[in-house]
Write a protein that holds these residues in place. Structure first.
Motif, PDB file in Angstrom:
ATOM      1  N   LEU A 150      -3.665 -22.855 -20.092  1.00  0.00           N
ATOM      2  CA  LEU A 150      -3.135 -21.746 -20.880  1.00  0.00           C
ATOM      3  C   LEU A 150      -4.140 -20.599 -20.967  1.00  0.00           C
ATOM      4  O   LEU A 150      -3.753 -19.412 -20.943  1.00  0.00           O
ATOM      5  N   GLU A 151      -5.426 -20.933 -21.055  1.00  0.00           N
ATOM      6  CA  GLU A 151      -6.459 -19.905 -21.158  1.00  0.00           C
ATOM      7  C   GLU A 151      -6.609 -19.098 -19.874  1.00  0.00           C
ATOM      8  O   GLU A 151      -7.132 -17.983 -19.884  1.00  0.00           O
ATOM      9  N   THR A 152      -6.172 -19.656 -18.760  1.00  0.00           N
ATOM     10  CA  THR A 152      -6.299 -18.962 -17.476  1.00  0.00           C
ATOM     11  C   THR A 152      -4.970 -18.386 -16.986  1.00  0.00           C
ATOM     12  O   THR A 152      -4.782 -18.160 -15.792  1.00  0.00           O
ATOM     13  N   GLY A 153      -4.046 -18.152 -17.916  1.00  0.00           N
ATOM     14  CA  GLY A 153      -2.826 -17.430 -17.560  1.00  0.00           C
ATOM     15  C   GLY A 153      -1.562 -18.241 -17.471  1.00  0.00           C
ATOM     16  O   GLY A 153      -0.473 -17.682 -17.288  1.00  0.00           O
ATOM     17  N   GLY A 154      -1.645 -19.564 -17.565  1.00  0.00           N
ATOM     18  CA  GLY A 154      -0.438 -20.375 -17.501  1.00  0.00           C
ATOM     19  C   GLY A 154       0.386 -20.256 -18.772  1.00  0.00           C
ATOM     20  O   GLY A 154      -0.132 -19.897 -19.839  1.00  0.00           O
ATOM     21  N   THR A 155       1.657 -20.544 -18.675  1.00  0.00           N
ATOM     22  CA  THR A 155       2.555 -20.477 -19.824  1.00  0.00           C
ATOM     23  C   THR A 155       2.959 -21.878 -20.266  1.00  0.00           C
ATOM     24  O   THR A 155       2.808 -22.849 -19.516  1.00  0.00           O
ATOM     25  N   GLU A 156       3.486 -21.976 -21.483  1.00  0.00           N
ATOM     26  CA  GLU A 156       3.971 -23.246 -21.991  1.00  0.00           C
ATOM     27  C   GLU A 156       5.087 -23.794 -21.109  1.00  0.00           C
ATOM     28  O   GLU A 156       5.180 -24.994 -20.873  1.00  0.00           O
ATOM     29  N   GLU A 157       5.951 -22.903 -20.624  1.00  0.00           N
ATOM     30  CA  GLU A 157       7.054 -23.325 -19.759  1.00  0.00           C
ATOM     31  C   GLU A 157       6.527 -23.911 -18.460  1.00  0.00           C
ATOM     32  O   GLU A 157       7.016 -24.949 -17.966  1.00  0.00           O
ATOM     33  N   GLU A 158       5.515 -23.267 -17.870  1.00  0.00           N
ATOM     34  CA  GLU A 158       4.927 -23.778 -16.633  1.00  0.00           C
ATOM     35  C   GLU A 158       4.214 -25.107 -16.882  1.00  0.00           C
ATOM     36  O   GLU A 158       4.273 -26.023 -16.062  1.00  0.00           O
ATOM     37  N   TRP A 159       3.565 -25.201 -18.047  1.00  0.00           N
ATOM     38  CA  TRP A 159       2.874 -26.444 -18.369  1.00  0.00           C
ATOM     39  C   TRP A 159       3.851 -27.605 -18.478  1.00  0.00           C
ATOM     40  O   TRP A 159       3.568 -28.714 -18.027  1.00  0.00           O
ATOM     41  N   ALA A 160       5.000 -27.353 -19.082  1.00  0.00           N
ATOM     42  CA  ALA A 160       5.993 -28.410 -19.261  1.00  0.00           C
ATOM     43  C   ALA A 160       6.425 -28.998 -17.918  1.00  0.00           C
ATOM     44  O   ALA A 160       6.770 -30.181 -17.823  1.00  0.00           O
ATOM     45  N   GLU A 161       6.393 -28.185 -16.855  1.00  0.00           N
ATOM     46  CA  GLU A 161       6.787 -28.660 -15.537  1.00  0.00           C
ATOM     47  C   GLU A 161       5.775 -29.639 -14.948  1.00  0.00           C
ATOM     48  O   GLU A 161       6.087 -30.363 -13.995  1.00  0.00           O
ATOM     49  N   HIS A 162       4.570 -29.670 -15.481  1.00  0.00           N
ATOM     50  CA  HIS A 162       3.562 -30.609 -14.969  1.00  0.00           C
ATOM     51  C   HIS A 162       3.935 -32.056 -15.259  1.00  0.00           C
ATOM     52  O   HIS A 162       3.573 -32.954 -14.506  1.00  0.00           O
ATOM     53  N   ASP A 163       4.630 -32.301 -16.366  1.00  0.00           N
ATOM     54  CA  ASP A 163       5.097 -33.649 -16.707  1.00  0.00           C
ATOM     55  C   ASP A 163       3.942 -34.659 -16.615  1.00  0.00           C
ATOM     56  O   ASP A 163       3.969 -35.612 -15.836  1.00  0.00           O
ATOM     57  N   ILE A 164       2.908 -34.433 -17.429  1.00  0.00           N
ATOM     58  CA  ILE A 164       1.715 -35.278 -17.393  1.00  0.00           C
ATOM     59  C   ILE A 164       2.032 -36.699 -17.853  1.00  0.00           C
ATOM     60  O   ILE A 164       2.601 -36.906 -18.928  1.00  0.00           O
ATOM     61  N   ARG A 165       1.627 -37.686 -17.039  1.00  0.00           N
ATOM     62  CA  ARG A 165       1.877 -39.088 -17.356  1.00  0.00           C
ATOM     63  C   ARG A 165       0.609 -39.917 -17.160  1.00  0.00           C
ATOM     64  O   ARG A 165      -0.128 -39.719 -16.201  1.00  0.00           O
ATOM     65  N   ILE A 166       0.427 -40.865 -18.070  1.00  0.00           N
ATOM     66  CA  ILE A 166      -0.684 -41.813 -17.993  1.00  0.00           C
ATOM     67  C   ILE A 166      -0.086 -43.212 -17.867  1.00  0.00           C
ATOM     68  O   ILE A 166       0.813 -43.580 -18.625  1.00  0.00           O
ATOM     69  N   ASN A 167      -0.588 -43.967 -16.894  1.00  0.00           N
ATOM     70  CA  ASN A 167      -0.079 -45.323 -16.669  1.00  0.00           C
ATOM     71  C   ASN A 167      -1.220 -46.327 -16.673  1.00  0.00           C
ATOM     72  O   ASN A 167      -2.268 -46.089 -16.058  1.00  0.00           O
ATOM     73  N   VAL A 168      -1.014 -47.435 -17.365  1.00  0.00           N
ATOM     74  CA  VAL A 168      -1.971 -48.541 -17.365  1.00  0.00           C
ATOM     75  C   VAL A 168      -1.177 -49.811 -17.044  1.00  0.00           C
ATOM     76  O   VAL A 168      -0.156 -50.076 -17.678  1.00  0.00           O
ATOM     77  N   TRP A 169      -1.632 -50.571 -16.061  1.00  0.00           N
ATOM     78  CA  TRP A 169      -0.913 -51.783 -15.672  1.00  0.00           C
ATOM     79  C   TRP A 169      -1.858 -52.732 -14.944  1.00  0.00           C
ATOM     80  O   TRP A 169      -3.043 -52.429 -14.767  1.00  0.00           O
ATOM     81  N   TYR A 170      -1.321 -53.880 -14.533  1.00  0.00           N
ATOM     82  CA  TYR A 170      -2.157 -54.844 -13.818  1.00  0.00           C
ATOM     83  C   TYR A 170      -1.399 -55.421 -12.634  1.00  0.00           C
ATOM     84  O   TYR A 170      -0.165 -55.407 -12.584  1.00  0.00           O
TER      85      TYR A 170
END
Length: 290
Positions: A150-170
């Motif tokens: 966001l500090e480098t020009g990105g928007t909230e809408e663009e950020w939402a498209e990143h769909d950040i996910r964290i996965n932990v499994w074995y």
């Protein structure tokens, strides 16, 4: 073009600002230094053996949502045991959202019967600590990434498209009456720089951690080095890329290298991404025939 150069272009089609890319590169470099220090520390390798014929009993007796390895050990001891067979199952499985980040986890636990109780507790405590720490740090990284975006020009809408996910499994790599080998993994969808893999190998006869020396003998380092050098030479001829010695490529394995035992019963030595080859190679594996 390496991974950092690719990341300068886009993230799944979304242009990444140059200023943000500089922040990402700094974070990746910091991660590599952290991993290098961690490689210098001795890390026990561990794990267990699953009673295959007991799977149905496990499914019926499993209590999903247990919060501690101690609680798991108490419950697991109540399950029917045939001899001293080891048991492993998912003790916690959940999906949740923290801020803009989606988290999905399957946390394993093990029980080795009365003779292996102390080892069970030790392994379960390690897994609990590792997975909790990884999840916590991954959420923090995602928040820092969003802030920089966001500090480098990105928007909230663009950020939402990143769909950040964290996965932990074995993943269970080997199950026999004598050995159980598995890995616990953590990944983040926006970057591979912080992926984490922990290797657990267990000797079920002795109820102790299984080492590479136990499998290959007292000259295990020389034996593994010879095999890896030959495999690198052969794979290079087939078009794979490895760093040269001048570039920090393979010289020798560590005294306690990362490895798992495959379904053939052979140890497979694993090198972290960037350790001996370009990032495009990911983790690099070498099977050492017994």
């Amino acid at each position: 073009m390496n991974d950092l150069e690719k990341s300068r272009e886009t993230y799944e089609g979304i242009p990444i600002p140059e200023a943000l890319e500089e922040k990402v590169q700094e974070a990746v470099k910091a991660s590599r230094k952290k991993r290098a220090k961690r490689l210098l520390r001795s890390r026990q390798r561990q794990v267990y053996k699953w009673a295959m014929g007991m799977a149905a009993a496990f499914a019926a007796a499993t209590v999903i949502g247990l919060n501690t390895s101690e609680a798991f050990a108490m419950e697991a001891q109540k399950l029917p045991v045939v001899g001293e067979l080891a048991r492993i199952l998912t003790i916690r499985s959940y999906e949740k959202t923290e801020g803009d980040t989606q988290i999905a986890a399957e946390i394993p636990g093990v029980a080795l019967g009365e003779s292996g109780q102390s080892l069970s507790e030790e392994v379960n405590a390690q897994i609990e600590k590792m997975t909790a720490q990884y999840e916590r740090e991954a959420v923090q990284r995602a928040e820092e990434y969003k802030k920089a975006f966001l500090e480098t020009g990105g928007t909230e809408e663009e950020w939402a498209e990143h769909d950040i996910r964290i996965n932990v499994w074995y993943e269970i790599k080997n199950q026999t009456e004598k050995i159980l080998s598995f890995v616990v993994k953590g990944t983040e969808s926006w970057t591979s720089a912080y992926a984490e893999t922990r290797f657990y190998n267990l000797d079920l006869d002795s109820c102790e951690f299984l080492t590479l020396g136990d499998l290959l003998g007292p000259d295990y380092m020389e034996r593994a080095n010879e095999s890896i050098r030959a495999q690198i030479e052969e794979r290079t001829k087939k078009g794979e890329s490895f760093f040269t010695a001048e570039e920090g490529g393979f010289e020798t394995i560590e005294a306690e290298p990362d490895f798992y035992v495959n379904d053939k019963g052979n140890p497979v030595i694993v090198f972290e991404k960037y350790a001996i080859a370009p990032g495009s190679m990911g983790e690099v594996e070498f099977e050492i025939a017994l």
